[in-house]
Design an enzyme around this catalytic site. Structure first.
Site, mmCIF file in Angstrom:
data_model
loop_
_atom_site.group_PDB
_atom_site.id
_atom_site.type_symbol
_atom_site.label_atom_id
_atom_site.label_comp_id
_atom_site.label_asym_id
_atom_site.label_seq_id
_atom_site.Cartn_x
_atom_site.Cartn_y
_atom_site.Cartn_z
ATOM 1 N N SER A 80 -59.295 -7.840 37.747
ATOM 2 C CA SER A 80 -59.254 -7.925 36.384
ATOM 3 C C SER A 80 -58.629 -9.141 36.078
ATOM 4 C CB SER A 80 -59.016 -6.814 35.511
ATOM 5 O OG SER A 80 -59.396 -6.884 34.137
ATOM 6 N N GLU A 81 -59.488 -10.134 35.298
ATOM 7 C CA GLU A 81 -58.796 -11.496 35.187
ATOM 8 C C GLU A 81 -57.534 -11.720 34.439
ATOM 9 O OE1 GLU A 81 -61.809 -10.874 34.401
ATOM 10 O OE2 GLU A 81 -62.532 -12.161 32.592
ATOM 11 N N ASN A 82 -57.367 -10.617 33.649
ATOM 12 C CA ASN A 82 -56.112 -10.721 32.702
ATOM 13 C C ASN A 82 -54.750 -10.294 33.662
ATOM 14 O OD1 ASN A 82 -57.199 -8.125 32.979
ATOM 15 N ND2 ASN A 82 -55.886 -7.278 31.472
#
Lengths: 218, 232, 218, 232
Positions: free
Chosen positions: A45-47
């Protein structure tokens, strides 16, 4: 014809054991439900998370633990947290094997448009431009035609681009298609009950049909 | 060790004035500096340029500052459902610059690492590339993007010590770490402030040298944007 | 005339409360011994530590805990470890207030040479080039003349440079001097018992002497 | 979670061949991949280009590979007392490229972060700048330095899990973290290998995605280069 879950299920077949995968918002998120349990696949998840797990049970949500779609999630054993710069560092350095995302339009040379409709409110590209510019392998999950009945597989995108020459494969409610390096949508599979003619009618870009086109196999 | 502790958000932001450029950590409403935002709202500092991945929601986060029209310009990667944001954008009251999320993060990192510019392929061939230098390395095109230059960075951490060392929790780390490194003056609000020496030096995410002021925040709401659960 | 400890002691007076300081190998390392205990000063070691403490007691050395001179050390309360890229990131971003290092030569425009003698074995610049290129404030601790009796404060460096226009102040066994922005060594203080003439004789570069030059005060 | 565990150093380095470029973590003898170095020495792989901050000492670390003349080229920032190194350098057997320590670290980071080049002021006005592009940003000159391109990175961590996540101890982190991110194939040797799930995800320094192979090392010597103590 496939529903959203059908599209997700078909895409899940493209995931190989040992893959790190980034799933976009919408249909791509559903793909997680169809990854075989015996497979070792890590969702990024790119966060700032590797090893995303399912949604939490009611009452166990943690406001400090969300995915890139801002949904409450959980982690799996062996997960790791990191900051946004490192997250896009690993994306840029192609450490993520597969990116699955939605699109408004895809062109026959693999351009993708999915972030802006001029004249309508623009919400922003989020991480999509980074992902499509860097990913080794990009699969688009989308409807074959838009709400106005117009094809989303085009000779050239009409909307502002998110990235160029990047989409490798498209899975829609009607078909599975490869985007060829030299250009063109190569029809690989038909959705159950869908004819080649229906796919032809729904595809505005150059469609390449060679031999018999099998029905999808799940 | 140098003591970076200030009393509260009001003291911490005392020298933030109209027209400044601020970085605000957080992703959506996760890990946002709630106390600092409240203090900025209360003091009604105006004409701000804010660099933040998102713009909050109508009644929380940066949305509270939007409501008071404190923002002149917003630099973000994604501005979700926010009716007031939409109104100000369409009316021309608010200038908005949308940039890729990785570009946003890396321009922060560049500032924190003293690198004036970085190269990224994000946006090549799109309208984001307009007016930017494009450079080819090993057969691939990259955009040159400049380091941010912000007067203040406002970040939120889970734990911090009096020397300014910060530890984040889970995905609340997001932009907070890179922005903490990037601010000319960095203000950190933390849920738990401890004496220097209580944090394991191997566990620290942001070393205190990057943090000029730290305080223990109060009354964290930590609102959830999308509560998603599964059936037991 | 000062010994090495005297030079270190005089330099310690330049350190202000709240400073982050990087100390080079040699005389600069000794500076740590003269920082007043009531002052809050944090020592950075560029191999990845903020908050360096004294040497460990015998038997308490940890091979995983060394400084940039590869000496066993300890940490103080509130210290933090980090990787080499972040370490030089904070140096490059000027988060370190003061760098103290040795030199073979300094020129009157603030150039420094301290890493290479052509024809002799070159050991490398380590972190010196990064430090001098980025530091806000650089003080050089060195002998006024080399072993051959030649001045090390020169109109122009003869050895390969480490950095240009960067040295702000020099402390030697004879004197304290500022390097002026417009060029020239401005004499600020004499070491105890050292005359202005002795300093003149030992300084090959442009020496600026204005009014009475006081003796150092410790 | 993906299992990255291999049996030992011999298995881990099985496909390293003559002529490759390797990164080796460590600062001095602190945090060096002792087991991998032993395996490379035993297998006598030749003509290697090694990127490492230092070159070991005569009878330990990279010095062991030097002694067997396994190195064609060394890229380092500081090569300490090492008689064999000196002999090979002066005789022309060994090619040596000395670069600033921060440049070395940042060129590793650039590779790990997919950035083809970075800008640094280190070396401007010196012989290091010869042949390099100089660029002025905000009145200051910077050199453009390219990301490293290494076939393998060999790193040492304190703890690691089966998913390849790494935690370093104290200043043994040094170049290990950035090199782990930078290798096309990264081999991590750890003092303590634990099952996935035993490490706190907030404490991990290098996420497992950067690590292709991991094993628990044996017989660590962890030699001290400069033992310095104070009187009790």
């Amino acid at each position: 014809m496939l529903d959203k879950n059908g599209i997700a299920q078909r895409i899940a077949k493209e995931i190989k054991d040992g893959y790190y995968v980034n799933l976009g918002i919408g249909i791509p998120t559903l793909v997680a439900n169809f990854i075989p349990e015996k497979m070792s696949v890590v969702l990024q998840s790119e966060n700032g998370l590797l090893g995303m797990g399912p949604f939490p049970y009611e009452g166990e949500e943690d406001p400090d633990l969300i995915n890139a779609g801002k949904q409450t999630i959980t982690t799996l054993k062996g997960s790791a947290f990191f900051d946004s710069a490192m997250s896009f560092g690993m994306i840029r350095a192609q450490k993520i094997d597969l990116t699955i995302l939605g699109a408004m339009e895809v062109s026959e040379n693999g351009d993708i448009a999915n972030w802006k409709i001029p004249g309508k409110l623009v919400k922003g590209m989020g991480g999509a431009m980074d992902l499509v510019a860097s990913a080794k392998n990009i699969i688009v999950a989308m409807q074959h035609v838009n709400k106005a009945g117009e094809s989303k597989l085009l000779p050239k995108c009409s909307l502002p681009l998110t990235g160029v020459n990047c989409v490798k494969k498209i899975v829609t409610e009607l078909a599975v298609l490869d985007v060829l390096p030299q250009g063109g949508f190569k029809l690989l599979e038909r959705a159950p009950g869908v004819s080649v003619d229906e796919i032809k009618a729904a595809t505005a870009g150059k469609l390449i049909i060679e031999g018999d086109i099998p029905e999808m196999d799940f | 060790m140098i003591n970076k502790v200030v009393a509260n958000a009001e003291t911490a932001i005392a020298d933030i004035i109209d027209g400044m450029t601020l970085m605000l950590g957080g992703f959506g409403l996760c890990g946002i500096p709630e106390n600092c935002i409240s203090a900025l709202v209360k003091k009604n500092i105006l004409n701000l340029t804010c660099i933040s991945n998102n713009a909050g929601v109508d009644d929380f986060g940066l949305g509270l500052m939007l409501k008071q029209r404190q923002l002149k310009k917003m630099i973000a990667s994604y501005v979700g459902e926010n009716a007031e944001f939409e109104r100000q954008l369409l009316s021309g009251e608010l200038e908005v610059e949308l940039i890729p999320q990785g570009t946003l993060a890396t321009r922060c990192m560049a500032a924190g690492y003293g690198m004036p510019a970085i190269f990224t392929p994000a946006g090549v061939g799109t309208e984001i590339a307009e007016g930017k230098e494009i450079r080819n390395f090993n057969g691939k095109d990259y955009l040159m993007e400049l380091a941010f230059d912000a007067d203040f960075a406002l970040v939120k951490a889970w734990k911090g010590d009096t020397a300014g060392n910060l530890i984040y929790k889970a995905t609340a780390r997001n932009f907070n770490h890179v922005m903490a490194m990037a601010g000319k003056i960095t203000i950190a609000e933390v849920e738990h402030l401890v004496p220097a020496g209580e944090l394991d030096p191997d566990h620290i995410h942001t070393p205190g040298v990057f943090v000029q002021r730290i305080f223990e925040g109060k009354n964290y709401e930590k609102r959830i944007e999308q509560k998603t659960v599964r059936i037991r």
